[in-house]
Write an enzyme that holds these catalytic residues in place. Structure first.
Site, PDB file in Angstrom:
ATOM      1  N   PHE A 246       0.985   4.159  13.550  1.00 27.51           N
ATOM      2  CA  PHE A 246      -0.315   4.237  14.215  1.00 27.51           C
ATOM      3  C   PHE A 246      -1.203   3.052  13.823  1.00 27.51           C
ATOM      4  O   PHE A 246      -1.414   2.802  12.630  1.00 27.51           O
ATOM      5  CB  PHE A 246      -0.966   5.550  13.779  1.00 27.51           C
TER       6      PHE A 246
ATOM      7  N   SER B  95       5.214   6.505   9.196  1.00 25.95           N
ATOM      8  CA  SER B  95       3.924   7.105   9.530  1.00 25.95           C
ATOM      9  C   SER B  95       3.996   7.826  10.876  1.00 25.95           C
ATOM     10  O   SER B  95       4.793   8.740  11.049  1.00 25.95           O
ATOM     11  CB  SER B  95       2.851   6.015   9.495  1.00 25.95           C
ATOM     12  N   MET B  96       3.199   7.425  11.877  1.00 26.97           N
ATOM     13  CA  MET B  96       3.332   8.038  13.188  1.00 26.97           C
ATOM     14  C   MET B  96       4.702   7.742  13.789  1.00 26.97           C
ATOM     15  O   MET B  96       5.197   8.507  14.627  1.00 26.97           O
ATOM     16  CB  MET B  96       2.234   7.569  14.140  1.00 26.97           C
TER      17      MET B  96
ATOM     18  N   HIS C 148       1.335   3.657   1.377  1.00 25.59           N
ATOM     19  CA  HIS C 148       1.721   4.188   2.684  1.00 25.59           C
ATOM     20  C   HIS C 148       2.731   3.306   3.438  1.00 25.59           C
ATOM     21  O   HIS C 148       3.738   3.791   3.947  1.00 25.59           O
ATOM     22  CB  HIS C 148       0.479   4.399   3.558  1.00 25.59           C
TER      23      HIS C 148
ATOM     24  N   ASP D 176      -0.116   7.850  -1.610  1.00 25.92           N
ATOM     25  CA  ASP D 176      -0.306   7.426  -0.222  1.00 25.92           C
ATOM     26  C   ASP D 176      -1.764   7.697   0.131  1.00 25.92           C
ATOM     27  O   ASP D 176      -2.223   8.832   0.049  1.00 25.92           O
ATOM     28  CB  ASP D 176       0.644   8.226   0.686  1.00 25.92           C
TER      29      ASP D 176
END
Length: 251
Positions: A32, A100-101, A227, A197
């Site tokens: 994202f 992530s996304m 992250h 994160d």
């Protein structure tokens, strides 16, 4: 909102990438507000081992945050489904990995395409309580950046300097949809999670581990990355453990 006529060019290093190789394909999905730059080292490493690799650019990403503001979570799904279709034309076996996304979208695909051989979500997002209040917010139109959460000094993620409020509302919809169907994931899963994160709470990965129906599932901690672990100190471990996972599933 008035239709915008501006066409933003794709940023250097934000382009999609493709490597043709064997009958085994790997879909590599960025996160994202990020870009393919965050996943390219992994894609190149897997291509060097002979795998066919597809790293799609999610719609509205790798250009300008105003471009992203115009897209929906269905657009992001369509971007990865196009990549999946590209691999299906060339490969008998497909694995999916994402950051992530990108990990959220990895789970989305696994919930709907049971022929996927295995998945490797990396700091995947399915529940971010701190974002929930944005669901009803009307302003500000743009929020602070969330990219480049990296422990390694002098490494920068190619990501947006601002985050569209509308896009936060879209990822919340995507996470809800994916979280509610986690039990539909049945393929083997190697789940990477950073111990620290600042974007996605590490408990997301524990939730994924507990709720997917896969018989074979492993949680792999990353002790030395934040992250964006794919550009961080544990990048080599991600590549090594993923290659081991692929070989085990193919043997």
């Amino acid at each position: 909102m008035e239709e915008r006529a501006v066409q933003y060019p794709v940023l250097k290093e934000g382009e999609p990438f493709y490597f043709e190789g064997s009958q085994v394909g790997i879909l590599v999905i960025h996160g994202f507000t990020g870009s393919t730059q965050s996943m390219r080292p992994l894609g190149e490493a897997y291509a060097e081992k002979g795998y066919t690799v597809c790293g799609p650019r999610l719609k509205g990403h790798g250009t300008h945050y105003e471009d992203m503001e115009q897209t929906t979570y269905q657009d992001w799904i369509a971007s990865v489904e196009e990549g999946y279709a590209w691999l299906k034309e060339r490969c008998d076996t497909i694995f999916v990995t994402g950051l992530s996304m990108g990990g959220t979208l990895t789970l989305y695909l696994a919930e709907r395409y049971p022929d996927i051989k295995g998945i490797i979500p990396i700091n995947a997002a399915v529940d971010i309580p701190s974002m929930e209040e944005m669901n009803t917010a009307q302003e500000p139109r743009f929020l602070d950046a969330i990219g480049s959460d990296i422990k390694k000094p002098d490494v920068k993620e190619l990501s947006y300097e601002r985050t569209p409020l509308q896009s936060v509302k879209e990822i919340l919809k995507l996470m809800d949809e994916v979280r509610n169907r986690l039990d539909r994931v049945t393929c083997p899963a190697l789940i990477f999670v950073s111990e620290t994160d600042h974007v996605v709470p590490p408990l997301n990965s524990q939730l994924i581990l507990e709720q997917i129906s896969s018989e074979e599932k492993t949680l792999q901690y990353m002790p030395d990355s934040y992250h964006v672990a794919t550009l961080d100190h544990d990048q080599g471990m991600i590549i090594e453990k993923t290659l081991e996972f692929l070989e085990n599933q193919l043997s």
